[in-house]
Design a protein around this motif. Structure first.
Motif, PDB file in Angstrom:
ATOM      1  N   LEU A   6      47.954   2.189  42.986  1.00  0.00           N
ATOM      2  CA  LEU A   6      48.757   3.411  42.937  1.00  0.00           C
ATOM      3  C   LEU A   6      47.991   4.587  43.519  1.00  0.00           C
ATOM      4  O   LEU A   6      48.542   5.412  44.256  1.00  0.00           O
ATOM      5  N   PHE A   7      46.684   4.638  43.220  1.00  0.00           N
ATOM      6  CA  PHE A   7      45.847   5.715  43.762  1.00  0.00           C
ATOM      7  C   PHE A   7      45.793   5.645  45.281  1.00  0.00           C
ATOM      8  O   PHE A   7      45.922   6.665  45.967  1.00  0.00           O
ATOM      9  N   LEU A   8      45.611   4.434  45.832  1.00  0.00           N
ATOM     10  CA  LEU A   8      45.527   4.282  47.287  1.00  0.00           C
ATOM     11  C   LEU A   8      46.852   4.639  47.952  1.00  0.00           C
ATOM     12  O   LEU A   8      46.881   5.283  49.011  1.00  0.00           O
ATOM     13  N   ARG A   9      47.967   4.216  47.343  1.00  0.00           N
ATOM     14  CA  ARG A   9      49.273   4.576  47.899  1.00  0.00           C
ATOM     15  C   ARG A   9      49.491   6.081  47.866  1.00  0.00           C
ATOM     16  O   ARG A   9      50.098   6.658  48.780  1.00  0.00           O
ATOM     17  N   ASP A  10      48.986   6.703  46.813  1.00  0.00           N
ATOM     18  CA  ASP A  10      49.153   8.140  46.656  1.00  0.00           C
ATOM     19  C   ASP A  10      48.317   8.909  47.678  1.00  0.00           C
ATOM     20  O   ASP A  10      48.674  10.037  48.052  1.00  0.00           O
ATOM     21  N   HIS A  11      47.197   8.309  48.138  1.00  0.00           N
ATOM     22  CA  HIS A  11      46.288   9.010  49.039  1.00  0.00           C
ATOM     23  C   HIS A  11      46.280   8.425  50.456  1.00  0.00           C
ATOM     24  O   HIS A  11      45.384   8.745  51.243  1.00  0.00           O
ATOM     25  N   VAL A  12      47.238   7.572  50.769  1.00  0.00           N
ATOM     26  CA  VAL A  12      47.235   6.925  52.079  1.00  0.00           C
ATOM     27  C   VAL A  12      47.338   7.937  53.216  1.00  0.00           C
ATOM     28  O   VAL A  12      46.669   7.796  54.262  1.00  0.00           O
ATOM     29  N   SER A  13      48.128   8.971  53.040  1.00  0.00           N
ATOM     30  CA  SER A  13      48.259   9.989  54.092  1.00  0.00           C
ATOM     31  C   SER A  13      46.945  10.745  54.288  1.00  0.00           C
ATOM     32  O   SER A  13      46.553  11.060  55.423  1.00  0.00           O
ATOM     33  N   PHE A  14      46.244  10.998  53.180  1.00  0.00           N
ATOM     34  CA  PHE A  14      44.954  11.698  53.266  1.00  0.00           C
ATOM     35  C   PHE A  14      43.923  10.820  53.980  1.00  0.00           C
ATOM     36  O   PHE A  14      43.146  11.308  54.822  1.00  0.00           O
ATOM     37  N   ILE A  15      43.912   9.519  53.661  1.00  0.00           N
ATOM     38  CA  ILE A  15      42.960   8.597  54.287  1.00  0.00           C
ATOM     39  C   ILE A  15      43.224   8.498  55.785  1.00  0.00           C
ATOM     40  O   ILE A  15      42.294   8.535  56.602  1.00  0.00           O
ATOM     41  N   ILE A  16      44.510   8.399  56.170  1.00  0.00           N
ATOM     42  CA  ILE A  16      44.865   8.333  57.588  1.00  0.00           C
ATOM     43  C   ILE A  16      44.420   9.598  58.317  1.00  0.00           C
ATOM     44  O   ILE A  16      43.879   9.549  59.436  1.00  0.00           O
ATOM     45  N   SER A  47      30.615  10.976  57.665  1.00  0.00           N
ATOM     46  CA  SER A  47      32.025  11.288  57.384  1.00  0.00           C
ATOM     47  C   SER A  47      32.671  10.196  56.528  1.00  0.00           C
ATOM     48  O   SER A  47      33.378  10.484  55.554  1.00  0.00           O
ATOM     49  N   LEU A  48      32.396   8.924  56.875  1.00  0.00           N
ATOM     50  CA  LEU A  48      32.976   7.814  56.124  1.00  0.00           C
ATOM     51  C   LEU A  48      32.403   7.733  54.714  1.00  0.00           C
ATOM     52  O   LEU A  48      33.120   7.438  53.747  1.00  0.00           O
ATOM     53  N   VAL A  49      31.086   7.991  54.592  1.00  0.00           N
ATOM     54  CA  VAL A  49      30.450   7.967  53.270  1.00  0.00           C
ATOM     55  C   VAL A  49      31.014   9.069  52.389  1.00  0.00           C
ATOM     56  O   VAL A  49      31.320   8.859  51.206  1.00  0.00           O
ATOM     57  N   LEU A  50      31.156  10.274  52.956  1.00  0.00           N
ATOM     58  CA  LEU A  50      31.706  11.389  52.189  1.00  0.00           C
ATOM     59  C   LEU A  50      33.160  11.106  51.783  1.00  0.00           C
ATOM     60  O   LEU A  50      33.570  11.401  50.652  1.00  0.00           O
ATOM     61  N   LEU A  51      33.935  10.519  52.712  1.00  0.00           N
ATOM     62  CA  LEU A  51      35.321  10.183  52.407  1.00  0.00           C
ATOM     63  C   LEU A  51      35.403   9.163  51.276  1.00  0.00           C
ATOM     64  O   LEU A  51      36.174   9.327  50.320  1.00  0.00           O
ATOM     65  N   THR A  52      34.561   8.109  51.376  1.00  0.00           N
ATOM     66  CA  THR A  52      34.568   7.065  50.352  1.00  0.00           C
ATOM     67  C   THR A  52      34.108   7.620  49.006  1.00  0.00           C
ATOM     68  O   THR A  52      34.707   7.320  47.954  1.00  0.00           O
ATOM     69  N   SER A  53      33.061   8.444  49.036  1.00  0.00           N
ATOM     70  CA  SER A  53      32.546   9.032  47.786  1.00  0.00           C
ATOM     71  C   SER A  53      33.594   9.929  47.127  1.00  0.00           C
ATOM     72  O   SER A  53      33.790   9.893  45.909  1.00  0.00           O
ATOM     73  N   PHE A  54      34.263  10.708  47.957  1.00  0.00           N
ATOM     74  CA  PHE A  54      35.302  11.594  47.423  1.00  0.00           C
ATOM     75  C   PHE A  54      36.438  10.796  46.778  1.00  0.00           C
ATOM     76  O   PHE A  54      36.897  11.120  45.672  1.00  0.00           O
ATOM     77  N   ARG A  58      37.358  10.795  42.891  1.00  0.00           N
ATOM     78  CA  ARG A  58      38.709  11.235  42.511  1.00  0.00           C
ATOM     79  C   ARG A  58      39.452  10.133  41.761  1.00  0.00           C
ATOM     80  O   ARG A  58      40.194  10.402  40.816  1.00  0.00           O
ATOM     81  N   CYS A  59      39.248   8.901  42.189  1.00  0.00           N
ATOM     82  CA  CYS A  59      39.906   7.775  41.498  1.00  0.00           C
ATOM     83  C   CYS A  59      39.392   7.646  40.070  1.00  0.00           C
ATOM     84  O   CYS A  59      40.173   7.412  39.134  1.00  0.00           O
ATOM     85  N   MET A  60      38.075   7.794  39.893  1.00  0.00           N
ATOM     86  CA  MET A  60      37.503   7.714  38.535  1.00  0.00           C
ATOM     87  C   MET A  60      38.016   8.865  37.668  1.00  0.00           C
ATOM     88  O   MET A  60      38.288   8.690  36.483  1.00  0.00           O
ATOM     89  N   LEU A  61      38.156  10.035  38.293  1.00  0.00           N
ATOM     90  CA  LEU A  61      38.613  11.210  37.545  1.00  0.00           C
ATOM     91  C   LEU A  61      40.071  11.051  37.096  1.00  0.00           C
ATOM     92  O   LEU A  61      40.453  11.528  36.022  1.00  0.00           O
TER      93      LEU A  61
END
Length: 332
Positions: A6-16, A47-54, A58-61
Motif C-alpha cells: 500500500l505504501f509503494l502504491r501510494d508513493h509510486v508517482s513520487f518514485i517515478i 540520489s538513489l541512496v537518499l531516495l531509498t533512505s527517505f 517514511r514507510c517505518m514512520l
C-alpha cells in the motif's frame, strides 16, 4: 506485507518523479561529454541512496497507520485508536473521531425515536382496551343499546387513532407540510364542531372570540390537530359543569395570537414546565387515567416545525391558558 504494498502504491508517482530526476542528471552529464564520469556515478548513487533512505524512513514512520487501514477492525475502538505519527495520519484520525461522534448522535437519536414509538404504542394499546371493553359490555346487555355511550367510546377510539397517525407522520413532517393562508376563525369553528359531542357530554360550552377573515400562514391539517388537542384537554380537565372554554384570537405587533382558555382544574406549578415532555402525564393525568402524555408533546413539536410559539400558563383551581403565537404571519 500488505502495508508495504500500500505504501509503494501510494508513493509510486513520487518514485517515478525521482527516477526521472536521476535520468535528467544522467542526460546532463552525457551532454557534457561524460568528462566527469566518477562525479556522475557518485551523484546517481547518492540520489538513489537518499531516495531509498527517505522511502524506508517514511514507510517505518507510517507503518502503524497503514496496518491500521489495511486490517479490517473487529471493534469500533480498533479504528479509533490514536497512534498516528504524521500530520496526515493525525488528520485522518481526527476525521474518524468526528465521524464516529456524528454516527453516535444519529444512532442515539434513532434509538430514542424507536424507544419513544414503542413506549407510546404500548400505552396507546393499553388505553384503547378501555373503550373496546366498554362497548363489549354494552353489547352484552339485554337492554336497548345506548347509542350515546357507544358514540362516546367510538370518539375516544378516533382520537386515539388520530394521535397514532400524527406520531407516525411526524418523522416525515416536511414531506407532509403545506403552508397556506388559513382563516383562523373558520378553522377553530371546525375544531369545535368536531368535538361538539365531547362538549355536550361534559356540559362545557365553547366561546369563540375571533374576528372574521383573520388570516395566518400555517398548515391547516396540522394546526387543526394542535388546536383540537388543546380543546380536548381543556374539556377533559374541566370537571365542573356549565364552565366555558374561550377560544380568543387577536393581532398584536403584526402577530396573531390565539388563546385557548379553560376554567378547569389547572396545572400544578411543579408540572407546568414538563407538560410538553413525551409521556409526562403529571398529577392531572393520573386523575383521569386516560392521558398518554403525548398530546402536548406532539403539539409543541408541530408548532416548532411550523414556526409557531407555544406558551402555557396555568393556576390550580382557576384554569389553563394555552397560547399560540403566529410570528410575522399576519395577512391583511
Amino acid at each position: 506485507m500488505n502495508s508495504v504494498k500500500l505504501f509503494l502504491r501510494d508513493h509510486v508517482s513520487f518514485i517515478i518523479f525521482e527516477l526521472l530526476l536521476v535520468g535528467f542528471i544522467v542526460i546532463l552529464y552525457w551532454l557534457d561529454g561524460l568528462r566527469n564520469i566518477d562525479t556522475a556515478i557518485y551523484s546517481i548513487v547518492i540520489s538513489l541512496v537518499l531516495l531509498t533512505s527517505f522511502l524506508v524512513f517514511r514507510c517505518m514512520l507510517r507503518q502503524r497507520y497503514y496496518k491500521k487501514i489495511v486490517q479490517l477492525p473487529t471493534a469500533m475502538e480498533d479504528a479509533l485508536q490514536k497512534n498516528a505519527k504524521t500530520a496526515e495520519a493525525r488528520s485522518v484520525e481526527a476525521y474518524l473521531q468526528t465521524l464516529y461522534k456524528l454516527y453516535q448522535r444519529e444512532v442515539q437519536s434513532l434509538y430514542a425515536s424507536q424507544k419513544r414509538h414503542d413506549q407510546f404504542m404500548n400505552q396507546w394499546v393499553h388505553q384503547m382496551k378501555t373503550p373496546i371493553s366498554v362497548m363489549e359490555l354494552l353489547l352484552q346487555e339485554d337492554e336497548v343499546l345506548d347509542k350515546k355511550n357507544v358514540q362516546e367510546e367510538i370518539d375516544r377510539l378516533k382520537r386515539g387513532l388520530e394521535m397514532v397517525l400524527v406520531n407516525a407522520r411526524l418523522e416525515s413532517f416536511e414531506d407532509d407540510m403545506h403552508v397556506e393562508q388559513v382563516d383562523l376563525k373558520q378553522l377553530v369553528t371546525m375544531v369545535v364542531n368536531e368535538n361538539k359531542r365531547l362538549f355536550i357530554a361534559k356540559r362545557v360550552y365553547p366561546a369563540i372570540e375571533i374576528e372574521d377573515n383573520l388570516q395566518i400562514a400555517s398548515d391547516s391539517k396540522w394546526l387543526r390537530f394542535v388546536i383540537g388537542q388543546f380543546v380536548t384537554n381543556a374539556v377533559k380537565y374541566t370537571f365542573e359543569a356549565n364552565k366555558k372554554i374561550v377560544l380568543r384570537a387577536y393581532t398584536e405587533e403584526q402577530q396573531v395570537i390565539l388563546h385557548v382558555i379553560d376554567e378547569g382544574i389547572g396545572i400544578p406549578k411543579s408540572d407546568l414546565s414538563r407538560v410538553t415532555k413525551a409521556f409526562f402525564t403529571g398529577e392531572n393525568g393520573r386523575k383521569t387515567g386516560e392521558s398518554t402524555g403525548m398530546g402536548l408533546y406532539l403539539a409543541e413539536e408541530i408548532c416548532e416545525k411550523l414556526g409557531h410559539t407555544l406558551t402555557i400558563t396555568s393556576e390550580v383551581g382557576k384554569g389553563t391558558d394555552v397560547m399560540i403565537t403566529f410570528k410575522g404571519e399576519l395577512y391583511d
